[in-house]
Enzyme design. Structure first.
Site, PDB file in Angstrom:
ATOM      1  N   CYS A 123       0.829  -1.201   0.000  1.00  0.00           N
ATOM      2  CA  CYS A 123       0.000   0.000   0.000  1.00  0.00           C
ATOM      3  C   CYS A 123       0.865   1.253   0.000  1.00  0.00           C
ATOM      4  O   CYS A 123       0.627   2.202  -0.762  1.00  0.00           O
ATOM      5  CB  CYS A 123      -0.925  -0.010   1.214  1.00  0.00           C
ATOM      6  SG  CYS A 123      -2.135   1.348   1.216  1.00  0.00           S
ATOM      7  N   CYS A 204      -1.024   8.025   7.416  1.00  0.00           N
ATOM      8  CA  CYS A 204      -2.371   7.741   6.923  1.00  0.00           C
ATOM      9  C   CYS A 204      -3.281   7.343   8.084  1.00  0.00           C
ATOM     10  O   CYS A 204      -2.841   6.693   9.039  1.00  0.00           O
ATOM     11  CB  CYS A 204      -2.325   6.626   5.889  1.00  0.00           C
ATOM     12  SG  CYS A 204      -1.442   7.065   4.375  1.00  0.00           S
ATOM     13  N   CYS A 207      -3.495   3.601   9.384  1.00  0.00           N
ATOM     14  CA  CYS A 207      -2.280   2.986   9.925  1.00  0.00           C
ATOM     15  C   CYS A 207      -1.592   3.842  10.979  1.00  0.00           C
ATOM     16  O   CYS A 207      -0.410   3.632  11.283  1.00  0.00           O
ATOM     17  CB  CYS A 207      -1.303   2.677   8.789  1.00  0.00           C
ATOM     18  SG  CYS A 207      -1.935   1.501   7.567  1.00  0.00           S
ATOM     19  N   CYS A 230       7.612   4.353   5.965  1.00  0.00           N
ATOM     20  CA  CYS A 230       6.515   4.185   5.025  1.00  0.00           C
ATOM     21  C   CYS A 230       6.961   3.634   3.684  1.00  0.00           C
ATOM     22  O   CYS A 230       6.187   3.009   2.980  1.00  0.00           O
ATOM     23  CB  CYS A 230       5.802   5.520   4.807  1.00  0.00           C
ATOM     24  SG  CYS A 230       6.832   6.773   4.028  1.00  0.00           S
TER      25      CYS A 230
END
Length: 245
Positions: A123, A204, A207, A230
């Site tokens: 992602c 985000c 998360c 990330c």
């Protein structure tokens, strides 16, 4: 600037730049990094997160038209999107570029917006790493807001490093939490609204969770996973062991 000035290996350039900016801090350091002949064309990458405003304030003082790349993963907190607009307007930053994954890639790889539930690395790659790499095309160096105090993997972060054929400039690497807080108070800079709700590091929404007192500032990022970056500080999905000058 002659392109042959950038022909040396990135690590060699990093060493030279670190020597040349020795003794500088704050806006003076950032200005020296932006104007150094060996950094080439430079962009600043900002998450507009918990303490991003300090580096952005420095930028507003020395070069407010510098390209600022803001990655909108389309899964950010609404507060972050509002904060990005507020800070850019307040500081007079005119080079903001909002970066997003291409719609066709999202449709192919994450049509239901559930990829983060199955594979957070994939992602992050889809929504952050790939869009940023595309946005950085044409830049020789990029500025980050990373700091040594943020977690163990950043403890030895250099001011200038090489990664993936570009230079990464970390002008606040040696700043302390108290220096960050003092600068924000002294200049009455706006705080990200989620900081007061227990989010010292903000990514985000799916998360990121609040952090308890005494926890690592990034403990709320991908909680429960063996992951504390990330992906934008990775190359081809792998951690780049950058060479400090």
């Amino acid at each position: 600037m002659p392109r042959d000035a950038l022909s040396s290996a990135p690590a060699d350039r990093a060493s030279r730049i670190i020597r040349d900016i020795d003794g500088l801090r704050g806006p003076e350091r950032l200005k020296a990094l932006l104007t150094h002949p060996l950094t080439g064309k430079v962009a600043l990458v900002s998450s507009f997160g918990a303490d991003s405003v300090v580096l952005l304030h420095h930028l507003s003082q020395v070069a407010p038209a510098t390209p600022v790349l803001f990655i909108d993963t389309q899964m950010l907190f609404p507060e972050t999107l509002d904060y990005q607009r507020e800070v850019a307007e307040k500081l007079g930053l005119t080079g903001i570029r909002v970066i997003r994954a291409r719609a066709m890639h999202l449709a192919q790889e994450d049509p239901a917006n559930t990829l983060h539930l199955r594979d957070t690395d994939a992602c992050c790659d889809l929504r952050k790493t790939v869009p940023l790499e595309r946005a950085l095309s044409g830049f020789d160096s990029w500025i980050t807001g990373r700091k040594r105090f943020q977690n163990g993997s950043r403890a030895t972060l250099p001011i200038v490093e090489e990664a993936g054929g570009r230079l990464k400039l970390n002008p606040l690497a040696d700043w302390t939490p108290s220096e960050i807080a003092d600068h924000m108070r002294a200049h009455r800079l706006p705080r990200h609204p989620l900081v007061d709700k227990g989010y010292p590091s903000i990514g985000c929404a799916p998360c990121t969770s609040p952090v308890a007192e005494g926890e690592d500032p990034r403990a709320g990022r991908w909680r429960g996973e063996d992951k504390d970056e990330c992906g934008i500080h990775f190359v081809d999905g792998k951690l780049v062991r950058t060479r400090a000058a």
